[in-house]
Motif scaffolding. Structure first.
Motif, PDB file in Angstrom:
ATOM      1  N   PHE A  40       1.008  -1.197   0.088  1.00 57.13           N
ATOM      2  CA  PHE A  40       0.004  -0.247   0.054  1.00 57.13           C
ATOM      3  C   PHE A  40       0.905   1.099   0.081  1.00 57.13           C
ATOM      4  CE2 PHE A  40      -2.321  -3.452   2.197  1.00 57.13           C
ATOM      5  CZ  PHE A  40      -3.614  -3.291   1.447  1.00 57.13           C
ATOM      6  N   CYS A  41       0.250   2.305  -0.518  1.00 59.73           N
ATOM      7  CA  CYS A  41       1.241   3.551  -0.865  1.00 59.73           C
ATOM      8  C   CYS A  41       0.161   4.788  -0.032  1.00 59.73           C
ATOM      9  CB  CYS A  41       1.800   3.832  -2.058  1.00 59.73           C
ATOM     10  SG  CYS A  41       3.050   2.659  -2.568  1.00 59.73           S
ATOM     11  N   ILE A  50      -3.439   4.635  -0.491  1.00 59.05           N
ATOM     12  CA  ILE A  50      -4.261   4.877   0.605  1.00 59.05           C
ATOM     13  C   ILE A  50      -4.562   6.222   0.611  1.00 59.05           C
ATOM     14  CG2 ILE A  50      -4.340   4.719   3.097  1.00 59.05           C
ATOM     15  CD1 ILE A  50      -2.310   2.800   3.365  1.00 59.05           C
ATOM     16  N   ILE A  51      -5.774   6.708   0.586  1.00 60.61           N
ATOM     17  CA  ILE A  51      -6.133   8.394   0.471  1.00 60.61           C
ATOM     18  C   ILE A  51      -6.525   8.586   1.846  1.00 60.61           C
ATOM     19  CG2 ILE A  51      -7.573   9.803  -0.578  1.00 60.61           C
ATOM     20  CD1 ILE A  51      -6.166   7.864  -2.815  1.00 60.61           C
ATOM     21  N   LEU A  52      -5.286   9.564   2.107  1.00 63.93           N
ATOM     22  CA  LEU A  52      -5.477  10.042   3.736  1.00 63.93           C
ATOM     23  C   LEU A  52      -5.728  11.656   3.229  1.00 63.93           C
ATOM     24  CD1 LEU A  52      -2.870   8.430   6.082  1.00 63.93           C
ATOM     25  CD2 LEU A  52      -5.513   9.451   6.643  1.00 63.93           C
ATOM     26  N   ALA A  53      -6.641  12.080   2.831  1.00 73.77           N
ATOM     27  CA  ALA A  53      -7.144  13.607   2.459  1.00 73.77           C
ATOM     28  C   ALA A  53      -8.466  13.761   2.452  1.00 73.77           C
ATOM     29  CB  ALA A  53      -6.340  13.684   0.809  1.00 73.77           C
ATOM     30  N   ASN A  54      -8.846  14.117   3.454  1.00 76.06           N
ATOM     31  CA  ASN A  54     -10.399  14.454   3.804  1.00 76.06           C
ATOM     32  C   ASN A  54     -10.985  15.118   2.837  1.00 76.06           C
ATOM     33  OD1 ASN A  54     -10.002  12.518   5.903  1.00 76.06           O
ATOM     34  ND2 ASN A  54     -10.808  13.874   7.460  1.00 76.06           N
ATOM     35  N   VAL A  77      -7.904   2.325  -0.909  1.00 72.08           N
ATOM     36  CA  VAL A  77      -8.524   2.155   0.610  1.00 72.08           C
ATOM     37  C   VAL A  77      -8.484   4.030   1.106  1.00 72.08           C
ATOM     38  CG1 VAL A  77      -7.924   1.566   2.756  1.00 72.08           C
ATOM     39  CG2 VAL A  77      -7.180   0.011   0.962  1.00 72.08           C
ATOM     40  N   VAL A  78      -9.614   4.251   1.437  1.00 69.25           N
ATOM     41  CA  VAL A  78      -9.931   5.647   1.744  1.00 69.25           C
ATOM     42  C   VAL A  78      -9.930   5.484   3.325  1.00 69.25           C
ATOM     43  CG1 VAL A  78     -11.414   7.591   1.872  1.00 69.25           C
ATOM     44  CG2 VAL A  78     -11.276   6.189  -0.142  1.00 69.25           C
ATOM     45  N   PRO A 132      -4.303   6.329  13.925  1.00 70.00           N
ATOM     46  CA  PRO A 132      -3.905   5.443  14.872  1.00 70.00           C
ATOM     47  C   PRO A 132      -4.251   3.914  14.652  1.00 70.00           C
ATOM     48  CG  PRO A 132      -4.872   7.493  15.761  1.00 70.00           C
ATOM     49  CD  PRO A 132      -5.176   7.331  14.313  1.00 70.00           C
ATOM     50  N   ILE A 133      -5.482   3.825  13.915  1.00 74.26           N
ATOM     51  CA  ILE A 133      -5.763   2.502  13.481  1.00 74.26           C
ATOM     52  C   ILE A 133      -5.608   1.839  12.267  1.00 74.26           C
ATOM     53  CG2 ILE A 133      -7.482   2.331  15.531  1.00 74.26           C
ATOM     54  CD1 ILE A 133      -9.662   2.731  13.440  1.00 74.26           C
ATOM     55  N   MET A 134      -4.686   2.727  11.516  1.00 69.82           N
ATOM     56  CA  MET A 134      -4.514   2.658  10.066  1.00 69.82           C
ATOM     57  C   MET A 134      -3.699   0.925   9.775  1.00 69.82           C
ATOM     58  SD  MET A 134      -2.328   4.842   7.363  1.00 69.82           S
ATOM     59  CE  MET A 134      -0.913   4.493   7.983  1.00 69.82           C
TER      60      MET A 134
END
Length: 335
Positions: free
Chosen positions: A216-217, A241-245, A262-263, A270-272
């Motif tokens: 995963f990137c 992995i989309i970490l951009a709300n 994966v969004v 913390p639970i990623m």
């Protein structure tokens, strides 16, 4: 769309003092913000362009934000003035803008500075279609459903790598600058983890090696949400992995992003790891298979090929055209 969409491009001369902003590039654009100029170059050579404004579905304003940034006559602070003056000129010289208030007009921008382009043309911005890479819901400059998101792509001439030989021994990977609270939280939580590789600063090994060796990137919002990292991940077969709300993902109304990415919400950092470890081998295989299927949609080709980034962007515009074409009726004065 391919048979019927017609676009009128506002004319300009090669002797125009700002021809560098209006003309398509002669060579293939490079770098992070190439998508803006790749689109223009492809469109200007395409069968979508018409010289008859009465048959046009859309009107293209061919100014480019990227060259404005480096033009000392304009500079970043002068971009809103340039855009305001451009709209004033075309609305006075031509009749097409005034028929719809610019609702059938569009422009393209990939650099995030494009969000200020209409700062001095606020009313006009409410109507114009924006095809942009920086597509976050927070600034009032971007209106989902009216505007459209385009991928930020680092142009490549070579074929995608052979992924059969890649050994993905890292669970997840991110490398980039510490320039947002989200990235600080990611570093604080996972900076010393043995399975999630989070690196800030210069890498000592090729970036591509990490993309090829990770399952995963991670795409994390920095100063802005737009970045070529998402497309880099797809290119190297790494599941994004989309970490951009509140990010309007490119082609989100065409592609099902949940089938190949994966969004993760910011609050779930913390639970990623638990989220990623909870993805079964079958689910992972399905996600990566879909990554390989969709990456053709995130590539610029010269000349363009069906379903690539150019045609996907055109389809986004096609979906936003009006079903009613407004034609100019000559004014008749009655005695």
């Amino acid at each position: 769309m391919n048979k019927s969409l017609k676009i009128y491009v506002y004319p300009y001369g090669k002797d125009d003092p700002f021809a560098n902003v209006l003309l398509p590039p002669e060579s293939d654009p490079k770098g992070n913000y190439a998508s803006e100029l790749m689109f223009k170059k492809a469109l200007m050579k395409s069968h979508f362009v018409t010289e008859d404004p009465d048959e046009a579905d859309l009107f293209y304003m061919p100014f480019s934000i990227s060259p404005m940034r480096t033009d000392p006559r304009i500079d970043v602070r002068g971009i809103p003035d340039f855009v305001k003056n451009y709209i004033t000129n075309i609305s006075q010289k031509y009749t097409y803008w005034n028929r719809t208030g610019g609702a059938d007009h569009f422009y393209v921008a990939c650099h995030s500075i494009g969000k200020i382009a209409f700062n001095k043309a606020f009313v006009e911005r409410l109507n114009v279609i924006q095809l942009v890479c920086s597509s976050t819901y927070f600034p009032s400059s971007y209106l989902p459903h009216k505007d459209a998101s385009m991928p930020q792509v680092w142009p490549r001439n070579d074929d995608p790598p052979n992924l059969i030989t890649s050994h993905r021994n890292k669970l997840a990977f991110f490398a980039g600058a510490v320039n947002s609270p989200v990235r600080i939280a990611l570093l604080k939580m996972w900076g010393n983890d043995t399975e999630i590789f989070v690196h800030f600063g210069r890498l000592h090994t090729p970036y591509s090696d990490h993309l090829l060796s990770s399952k995963f990137c991670i795409h994390v919002k920095g100063f802005e949400v737009n970045t070529a990292r998402v497309v880099d991940a797809l290119y190297y077969g790494c599941i994004p992995i989309i970490l951009a709300n509140h990010y309007d993902l490119p082609f989100a109304d065409i592609l099902n992003w949940k089938s190949f990415s994966v969004v993760v919400n910011h609050i779930d950092i913390p639970i990623m790891k638990r989220i990623l470890q909870g993805i079964s081998n079958e689910e992972y295989t399905m996600l990566q298979s879909n990554v390989l299927r969709v990456r053709k949609h995130f590539q610029w080709n010269v000349p363009p090929s069906d379903f690539d980034a150019f045609y996907m962007s055109m389809y986004e515009l096609w979906k936003r055209r009006s079903v009613v074409r407004v034609k100019l009726t000559p004014f008749v004065e009655f005695a």
